[in-house]
Write an enzyme that holds these catalytic residues in place. Structure first.
Site, mmCIF file in Angstrom:
data_model
loop_
_atom_site.group_PDB
_atom_site.id
_atom_site.type_symbol
_atom_site.label_atom_id
_atom_site.label_comp_id
_atom_site.label_asym_id
_atom_site.label_seq_id
_atom_site.Cartn_x
_atom_site.Cartn_y
_atom_site.Cartn_z
ATOM 1 N N ASP A 23 39.462 46.021 46.326
ATOM 2 C CA ASP A 23 40.733 45.314 46.132
ATOM 3 C C ASP A 23 41.328 45.773 44.818
ATOM 4 O OD1 ASP A 23 42.437 42.874 47.208
ATOM 5 O OD2 ASP A 23 42.387 42.737 45.018
ATOM 6 N N GLU A 47 44.732 45.302 42.087
ATOM 7 C CA GLU A 47 45.922 44.575 41.646
ATOM 8 C C GLU A 47 46.772 45.569 40.873
ATOM 9 O OE1 GLU A 47 46.550 41.719 42.851
ATOM 10 O OE2 GLU A 47 44.539 41.310 43.648
ATOM 11 N N HIS A 79 44.479 36.584 44.203
ATOM 12 C CA HIS A 79 45.203 37.659 43.527
ATOM 13 C C HIS A 79 44.490 38.122 42.257
ATOM 14 C CE1 HIS A 79 48.388 37.259 46.397
ATOM 15 N NE2 HIS A 79 48.593 36.002 46.066
ATOM 16 N N ASP A 90 39.448 38.348 45.407
ATOM 17 C CA ASP A 90 39.903 38.827 46.715
ATOM 18 C C ASP A 90 38.891 39.787 47.343
ATOM 19 O OD1 ASP A 90 42.115 37.313 46.242
ATOM 20 O OD2 ASP A 90 43.554 38.957 46.246
#
Length: 237
Positions: free
Chosen positions: A33, A35, A191, A196
């Site tokens: 994951d 960001e 988030h 996540d």
């Protein structure tokens, strides 16, 4: 061996299930994951990455492995959309963010992935993500920028939990698919790359284990039918 010689007992250390290297054509599923500072991997910065290699328990069932993560300094020349920071809650100048330059951050995360690949005697990692090509595109862009030569991931193949969640539970949004799978979800922690990734790993394991159980039932059912037994007698409850 003569008739009087005892037959050696199988080693207690030998697994009674298929090894990970035998399950996905030699690839190790690794949840990723990221960001970011926006949606465009060519112009927006990579800010966080977390990985969770998939492991096996003593029964050969899928379980999340140990998470590894890194915060990244925005690469020079890349943009950050303030709206993205509002969603992720990332504070770029937070004193405890301990952000790394892209090459150093990739080295840190990739080392953990390569160790997991070696542990399972796999040939390479395959990225598992929720909207997986989003994560893969940002990862590949960072690899290209840094000219990283030791990327352990397949360059274009992925497993996507959007598809798995949709097929298994009729849900494509991560939060809804996770909750439909019976996994807890905290919207306040969402988030974050680590949170996540951990929830995506749990979702993958639930679906993959259910499919493995189904495969075992189908094989047992086929064998019973071939032997003349009724398939209804072994239907799962």
């Amino acid at each position: 061996m003569t008739q009087s010689e005892p037959v050696p007992a199988p080693s207690s250390d030998a697994p009674t299930f298929r090894r990970m290297a035998e399950r996905f054509r030699g690839y190790l599923p690794v949840i990723v994951d990221v960001e970011t500072g926006g949606f465009d991997w060519q112009k927006h910065a990579l800010l966080e990455m977390a990985v969770v290699p998939i492991d096996l328990d003593e029964r050969g069932r899928y379980i999340p492995g140990e998470v590894c993560s890194a915060h990244f300094e925005p690469a020079p020349g890349l943009q950050i959309d303030p709206k993205s920071l509002e969603i992720t809650g990332i504070v770029l100048d937070h004193p405890f963010r301990f952000a790394k330059q892209e090459k150093e951050g990739l080295d840190h995360v990739f080392a953990a992935v390569r160790a997991a690949v070696r542990k399972h005697n796999c040939q390479r990692a395959i990225l598992v993500g929720h909207n997986a090509h989003f994560d893969l595109n940002f990862l590949n862009a960072a690899v290209a920028r840094t000219q990283h030569k030791r990327n352990p991931f397949h360059p274009f193949s992925v497993f996507d939990t959007v598809t798995l969640g949709g097929v298994a539970f009729g849900q494509t949004v991560l939060a809804r698919a996770v909750q439909a799978a019976g996994i807890s979800w905290n919207g306040e922690e969402a988030h974050s790359a680590v949170y996540d990734a951990e929830k995506t790993a749990q979702l993958f394991c639930v679906v993959a284990n259910a499919w493995a159980d189904r495969e075992r039932f189908v094989e047992t059912d086929r064998g019973s039918v071939a032997d003349g037994a009724s398939s209804e007698a072994i239907a799962p409850t």
